[in-house]
Motif scaffolding. Structure first.
Motif, PDB file in Angstrom:
ATOM      1  N   PHE A 278       2.589   1.564  -0.355  1.00  0.00           N
ATOM      2  CA  PHE A 278       3.392   0.542   0.300  1.00  0.00           C
ATOM      3  C   PHE A 278       2.456  -0.566   0.784  1.00  0.00           C
ATOM      4  O   PHE A 278       1.464  -0.299   1.455  1.00  0.00           O
ATOM      5  N   GLY A 279       2.764  -1.791   0.424  1.00  0.00           N
ATOM      6  CA  GLY A 279       1.914  -2.923   0.784  1.00  0.00           C
ATOM      7  C   GLY A 279       1.364  -3.594  -0.458  1.00  0.00           C
ATOM      8  O   GLY A 279       1.723  -3.231  -1.590  1.00  0.00           O
TER       9      GLY A 279
ATOM     10  N   ILE B 192      -2.632  -1.632   3.477  1.00  0.00           N
ATOM     11  CA  ILE B 192      -2.139  -0.956   2.273  1.00  0.00           C
ATOM     12  C   ILE B 192      -2.059   0.529   2.594  1.00  0.00           C
ATOM     13  O   ILE B 192      -3.067   1.147   2.962  1.00  0.00           O
TER      14      ILE B 192
ATOM     15  N   GLN C  33       0.926  -5.357   3.266  1.00  0.00           N
ATOM     16  CA  GLN C  33       1.834  -5.919   4.248  1.00  0.00           C
ATOM     17  C   GLN C  33       1.033  -6.358   5.470  1.00  0.00           C
ATOM     18  O   GLN C  33      -0.099  -5.913   5.659  1.00  0.00           O
TER      19      GLN C  33
ATOM     20  N   ALA D   3       0.671  -0.136  -8.606  1.00  0.00           N
ATOM     21  CA  ALA D   3       1.111  -1.169  -7.670  1.00  0.00           C
ATOM     22  C   ALA D   3       0.542  -2.538  -8.024  1.00  0.00           C
ATOM     23  O   ALA D   3       0.848  -3.523  -7.347  1.00  0.00           O
TER      24      ALA D   3
ATOM     25  N   LEU E 130      -2.421  -3.685  -7.674  1.00  0.00           N
ATOM     26  CA  LEU E 130      -3.368  -4.210  -6.705  1.00  0.00           C
ATOM     27  C   LEU E 130      -4.674  -4.537  -7.421  1.00  0.00           C
ATOM     28  O   LEU E 130      -4.960  -4.008  -8.503  1.00  0.00           O
TER      29      LEU E 130
ATOM     30  N   TYR F 190      -7.234  -9.154   0.344  1.00  0.00           N
ATOM     31  CA  TYR F 190      -6.022  -8.913   1.125  1.00  0.00           C
ATOM     32  C   TYR F 190      -6.321  -8.999   2.628  1.00  0.00           C
ATOM     33  O   TYR F 190      -6.193  -8.013   3.359  1.00  0.00           O
TER      34      TYR F 190
ATOM     35  N   LYS G  92      11.253   2.593  -5.339  1.00  0.00           N
ATOM     36  CA  LYS G  92      11.285   1.794  -4.120  1.00  0.00           C
ATOM     37  C   LYS G  92       9.904   1.576  -3.510  1.00  0.00           C
ATOM     38  O   LYS G  92       9.750   0.795  -2.573  1.00  0.00           O
ATOM     39  N   ALA G  93       8.895   2.249  -4.033  1.00  0.00           N
ATOM     40  CA  ALA G  93       7.527   2.068  -3.552  1.00  0.00           C
ATOM     41  C   ALA G  93       6.865   0.920  -4.308  1.00  0.00           C
ATOM     42  O   ALA G  93       7.287   0.557  -5.413  1.00  0.00           O
ATOM     43  N   SER G  94       5.814   0.343  -3.723  1.00  0.00           N
ATOM     44  CA  SER G  94       5.060  -0.712  -4.407  1.00  0.00           C
ATOM     45  C   SER G  94       4.397  -0.163  -5.660  1.00  0.00           C
ATOM     46  O   SER G  94       4.230  -0.863  -6.660  1.00  0.00           O
ATOM     47  N   GLY G  95       4.003   1.096  -5.594  1.00  0.00           N
ATOM     48  CA  GLY G  95       3.411   1.791  -6.728  1.00  0.00           C
ATOM     49  C   GLY G  95       3.493   3.279  -6.471  1.00  0.00           C
ATOM     50  O   GLY G  95       3.549   3.721  -5.321  1.00  0.00           O
TER      51      GLY G  95
END
Length: 268
Positions: free
Chosen positions: A62-63, A129, A65, A157, A159, A124, A43-46
């Motif tokens: 997370f992000g 983040i 965002q 993630a 990124l 970004y 459930k996390a971005s990474g």
């Protein structure tokens, strides 16, 4: 410029010779058992999980965002928080809660310093983040484990990064002994006269974090830095292998409409 020349001279000198077994049977230049796993929190971005000996850490990203109240930011912002699990340390000391509070603040700041420069934050704008890290068990070397785990999670993630950040520690047990212990355990850290942590981005030949505490001769600190950077290079390779394995697993899983993660378990 003079400082850069001094650092180059330090790193070009030959490393010390390790020939004495430690309490866990390792030689002075041996890493503890190393495990790097990515994609552990769907459930996390990474996400990533790292074990270095008895030290176990978990990181979730997370992000990016929208950063509320920061519409003016032309660059994104990386926010790192570190927490210890209730069972992270084997202690019955009533002052442990206070110690953990100060330790988490220091670790959060160090983690942010190590990772921020590796993320292309200009890509970004107006974004946040978040790196949430948990020390599940602290058997020594929590900071280098957190840095390596956090960087692996950022890469997982997907990124935009300048490179992976890998870290490792070293300890000088006795100022006059000439010994340098790579990747010290908790007991070795407590007994050391000096210790340091170095984080590096090999792709850029960049040293985003270098922390040293305790008393030692310059030559001993230089030897510890060389040894820590050598250990970080090994950790970096394990991180790359884990991310490549996760990518291959994810690619195969997409074909089967199923998920999976990558892992590398190595006795370094």
């Amino acid at each position: 410029r003079a400082a850069h020349k001094t650092l180059r001279l330090v790193l070009d000198e030959p490393p010390p010779v390790a020939d004495t077994a430690r309490c866990d049977g390792r030689g002075d230049a041996e890493l503890r058992r190393l495990l790097v796993r990515t994609g552990v929190l769907p459930k996390a971005s990474g996400s990533a999980y790292v074990e270095m000996g008895e030290t176990k850490v978990l990181c979730a990203i997370f992000g990016p965002q929208q950063a509320d109240g920061h519409d003016f930011l032309s660059h994104g912002r990386l926010e790192c928080t570190v927490k210890f699990s209730a069972f992270a340390r084997r202690t019955t000391d009533p002052a442990a809660a206070t110690t953990d509070a100060s330790a988490t603040a220091a670790l959060s700041a160090s983690l942010s310093a190590a990772l921020s420069g590796s993320v292309q934050l200009d890509q970004y704008p107006k974004s946040l983040i978040c790196v949430h890290a948990m020390v599940l068990q602290d058997g020594g070397g929590a900071l280098p484990a957190l840095v390596s785990c956090g960087s692996a999670a950022l890469a997982h993630a997907r990124l935009k990064l300048y490179g992976l950040v890998a870290a490792c520690g070293a300890a000088i047990p006795d100022e006059g002994s000439g010994r340098v212990l790579l990747d010290p355990s908790a007991s070795e850290e407590r007994a050391a006269s000096s210790r340091l942590v170095a984080a590096t981005v090999p792709e850029l030949s960049h040293l985003p974090l270098l922390e040293q505490e305790g008393r030692a001769q310059f030559e001993a600190v230089a030897a510890a830095l060389r040894r820590a950077l050598g250990g970080a290079a090994t950790v970096h390779e394990r991180m790359r292998e884990a991310l490549l394995a996760e990518g291959q697993t994810a690619s195969s899983a997409r074909k089967r409409s199923r998920g999976g993660g990558g892992a590398v378990d190595a006795a370094a």
